[in-house]
Design a protein around this motif. Structure first.
Motif, PDB file in Angstrom:
ATOM      1  N   ILE A  44       0.866  -1.085  -0.031  1.00  0.00           N
ATOM      2  CA  ILE A  44       0.083  -0.031   0.028  1.00  0.00           C
ATOM      3  C   ILE A  44       0.988   1.088  -0.022  1.00  0.00           C
ATOM      4  N   VAL A  45       0.775   2.124  -0.867  1.00  0.00           N
ATOM      5  CA  VAL A  45       1.470   3.306  -1.011  1.00  0.00           C
ATOM      6  C   VAL A  45       0.779   4.647  -0.547  1.00  0.00           C
ATOM      7  N   ARG A  46       1.298   5.330   0.336  1.00  0.00           N
ATOM      8  CA  ARG A  46       0.567   6.531   0.921  1.00  0.00           C
ATOM      9  C   ARG A  46       1.656   7.638   0.622  1.00  0.00           C
ATOM     10  N   PRO A  47       1.260   8.514  -0.635  1.00  0.00           N
ATOM     11  CA  PRO A  47       1.790   9.416  -0.844  1.00  0.00           C
ATOM     12  C   PRO A  47       1.466  10.675  -0.281  1.00  0.00           C
ATOM     13  N   SER A  48       2.569  11.770   0.235  1.00  0.00           N
ATOM     14  CA  SER A  48       2.159  13.096   0.926  1.00  0.00           C
ATOM     15  C   SER A  48       1.369  13.876  -0.351  1.00  0.00           C
ATOM     16  N   TRP A  49       1.160  15.310  -0.001  1.00  0.00           N
ATOM     17  CA  TRP A  49       0.484  16.086  -1.160  1.00  0.00           C
ATOM     18  C   TRP A  49       1.501  16.067  -2.337  1.00  0.00           C
ATOM     19  N   LEU A  50       0.704  16.111  -3.382  1.00  0.00           N
ATOM     20  CA  LEU A  50       1.673  15.608  -4.785  1.00  0.00           C
ATOM     21  C   LEU A  50       1.705  17.241  -5.476  1.00  0.00           C
ATOM     22  N   THR A  51       2.908  17.251  -6.061  1.00  0.00           N
ATOM     23  CA  THR A  51       3.378  18.303  -6.951  1.00  0.00           C
ATOM     24  C   THR A  51       3.819  17.629  -8.271  1.00  0.00           C
ATOM     25  N   ASP A  52       4.013  18.560  -9.365  1.00  0.00           N
ATOM     26  CA  ASP A  52       4.258  18.030 -10.684  1.00  0.00           C
ATOM     27  C   ASP A  52       5.464  18.334 -10.824  1.00  0.00           C
ATOM     28  N   LYS A  53       6.288  18.721  -9.751  1.00  0.00           N
ATOM     29  CA  LYS A  53       7.813  18.944  -9.953  1.00  0.00           C
ATOM     30  C   LYS A  53       8.816  17.821 -10.797  1.00  0.00           C
ATOM     31  N   ASN A  54       9.615  18.287 -11.744  1.00  0.00           N
ATOM     32  CA  ASN A  54      10.289  16.978 -12.331  1.00  0.00           C
ATOM     33  C   ASN A  54      11.535  16.723 -11.448  1.00  0.00           C
ATOM     34  N   GLU A  55      11.109  15.909 -10.576  1.00  0.00           N
ATOM     35  CA  GLU A  55      12.148  15.310  -9.803  1.00  0.00           C
ATOM     36  C   GLU A  55      11.770  14.052  -9.084  1.00  0.00           C
ATOM     37  N   VAL A  56      12.858  13.306  -8.541  1.00  0.00           N
ATOM     38  CA  VAL A  56      12.552  11.780  -8.160  1.00  0.00           C
ATOM     39  C   VAL A  56      13.091  11.677  -6.757  1.00  0.00           C
ATOM     40  N   GLU A  57      13.235  12.818  -5.962  1.00  0.00           N
ATOM     41  CA  GLU A  57      13.542  12.608  -4.512  1.00  0.00           C
ATOM     42  C   GLU A  57      12.446  12.319  -3.593  1.00  0.00           C
ATOM     43  N   TYR A  58      12.951  11.005  -2.993  1.00  0.00           N
ATOM     44  CA  TYR A  58      11.905  10.420  -1.922  1.00  0.00           C
ATOM     45  C   TYR A  58      12.518   9.747  -0.882  1.00  0.00           C
ATOM     46  N   GLU A  59      11.797   9.932   0.338  1.00  0.00           N
ATOM     47  CA  GLU A  59      12.001   8.943   1.339  1.00  0.00           C
ATOM     48  C   GLU A  59      10.728   8.187   1.656  1.00  0.00           C
ATOM     49  N   ILE A  60      11.092   7.000   2.662  1.00  0.00           N
ATOM     50  CA  ILE A  60       9.715   6.241   2.773  1.00  0.00           C
ATOM     51  C   ILE A  60       9.513   6.079   4.408  1.00  0.00           C
ATOM     52  N   THR A  61       8.538   5.876   4.689  1.00  0.00           N
ATOM     53  CA  THR A  61       8.157   5.477   6.214  1.00  0.00           C
ATOM     54  C   THR A  61       7.185   4.269   6.105  1.00  0.00           C
ATOM     55  N   GLN A  62       7.378   3.511   6.977  1.00  0.00           N
ATOM     56  CA  GLN A  62       6.625   2.143   7.346  1.00  0.00           C
ATOM     57  C   GLN A  62       5.417   2.295   8.199  1.00  0.00           C
ATOM     58  N   LYS A  63       4.488   1.669   7.967  1.00  0.00           N
ATOM     59  CA  LYS A  63       3.142   1.646   8.908  1.00  0.00           C
ATOM     60  C   LYS A  63       3.665   1.271  10.198  1.00  0.00           C
ATOM     61  N   GLY A  64       3.081   2.501  11.201  1.00  0.00           N
ATOM     62  CA  GLY A  64       3.682   2.599  12.504  1.00  0.00           C
ATOM     63  C   GLY A  64       4.555   3.482  12.782  1.00  0.00           C
ATOM     64  N   GLU A  65       5.130   4.074  11.784  1.00  0.00           N
ATOM     65  CA  GLU A  65       6.162   5.264  11.935  1.00  0.00           C
ATOM     66  C   GLU A  65       5.356   6.459  11.638  1.00  0.00           C
ATOM     67  N   PRO A  66       6.177   7.512  12.383  1.00  0.00           N
ATOM     68  CA  PRO A  66       5.125   8.858  11.841  1.00  0.00           C
ATOM     69  C   PRO A  66       5.438   9.301  10.566  1.00  0.00           C
ATOM     70  N   PHE A  67       4.559   9.616   9.886  1.00  0.00           N
ATOM     71  CA  PHE A  67       4.797  10.180   8.528  1.00  0.00           C
ATOM     72  C   PHE A  67       5.624  11.486   8.399  1.00  0.00           C
ATOM     73  N   LYS A  68       6.185  11.899   7.682  1.00  0.00           N
ATOM     74  CA  LYS A  68       7.349  12.941   7.567  1.00  0.00           C
ATOM     75  C   LYS A  68       6.796  14.222   6.868  1.00  0.00           C
TER      76      LYS A  68
END
Length: 212
Positions: A145-169
Motif C-alpha cells: 500500500i503506497v501512501r503519498p504526501s501532498w502531490l506536486t508536478d515537479k520534475n524530480e525523483v527525490e523521496y524517502e519512505i516510512t513504514q506503517k507504525g512510523e510517523p509520516f514525515k
C-alpha cells in the motif's frame, strides 16, 4: 527469462503515466494498461496492451487480471469497493502481487500541526482510503500500500519512505517521485511485501505544503 506481466489499473492517471514512462523500455516487463477512457492511452499503443473498462465491472476486471504477475492500482472514487473487487478478482485468478495507492493520514500517522491540517483538508476522503487499506491488509495477497504526501508536478525523483507504525514525515512529494518508488517495487517485487509505505520528499517538513 520470462517477462513479468504487469497490469496498470487507472493507467490514465498522472502518477501511472510516469510509471508507464519509466517501464516502457524495460524488456523484462509486459504492460497491460486499463482505463475507463482508453483514448488517453493511444500514445502507448505499440508498447502495451490497452483495455478500456471499469474496475467495478466484474467481467472487465476478471479478464484483465487473468494471467498477470502483478497488479498496480492507482484509482480514485469508491476505492474501498474497488479494493474489494480487485482482491476478489486477484484471489480467484491466483495473482498475488498488488501495489495499491491510497493517501497519507489513513492511520492517523501524520503528527503535529501538519496532521491536523491534513485531517481538516481531506479527512472525509481518508475513511474510504482506510477501508480500502483494511480490505487489502486483511487479504492473503502480497500487497504494497503506497501512501503519498501532498502531490506536486515537479520534475524530480527525490523521496524517502516510512513504514506503517512510523510517523509520516514530509508535507509534499512529486508525482514523478512516487512513480519512481512504485516502479522500484514493480521491478523488484520482493521488496516491501505486506507493507504500507509512506512516500514523501526528504527535508521538506512543516505545518502544511509550501504551495498552500
Amino acid at each position: 527469462m520470462e517477462k513479468r506481466k504487469v497490469l496498470v489499473l487507472g493507467a490514465g492517471g498522472a502518477i501511472a503515466k510516469h510509471v508507464i514512462e519509466f517501464l516502457k523500455n524495460d524488456k523484462n516487463i509486459e504492460l497491460t494498461l486499463f482505463a475507463r477512457n482508453a483514448g488517453h492511452l493511444q500514445a502507448y499503443h505499440s508498447l502495451a496492451q490497452i483495455i478500456e473498462g471499469d474496475v467495478l465491472n466484474d467481467n472487465d476486471l476478471n479478464e484483465a487480471i487473468k494471467g498477470q504477475d502483478l497488479v498496480y492500482a492507482n484509482l480514485s472514487g469508491n476505492v474501498d469497493k474497488m479494493a474489494k473487487q480487485i482482491v476478489n478478482a486477484m484471489s480467484a485468478a491466483n495473482v498475488r502481487r498488488l501495489i495499491f495507492v491510497t493517501s497519507l493520514g489513513i492511520y492517523d500517522e501524520v503528527p503535529g500541526a501538519f496532521g491536523k491540517w491534513n485531517n481538516r483538508m481531506i479527512g472525509s476522503a481518508l475513511t474510504t482510503y482506510r477501508k480500502a487499506a483494511d480490505i487489502i491488509e486483511g487479504s492473503a495477497l502480497d500487497y504494497t500500500i503506497v501512501r503519498p504526501s501532498w502531490l506536486t508536478d515537479k520534475n524530480e525523483v527525490e523521496y524517502e519512505i516510512t513504514q506503517k507504525g512510523e510517523p509520516f514525515k514530509g508535507t509534499e512529494v512529486s508525482r514523478k517521485a512516487v512513480a519512481a518508488y512504485i516502479t522500484s517495487i514493480i521491478t523488484h517485487p520482493e521488496n516491501d511485501r505486506k507493507a504500507s509505505v509512506g512516500v514523501n520528499k526528504p527535508g521538506v517538513y512543516g505545518d502544511k505544503p509550501a504551495f498552500y
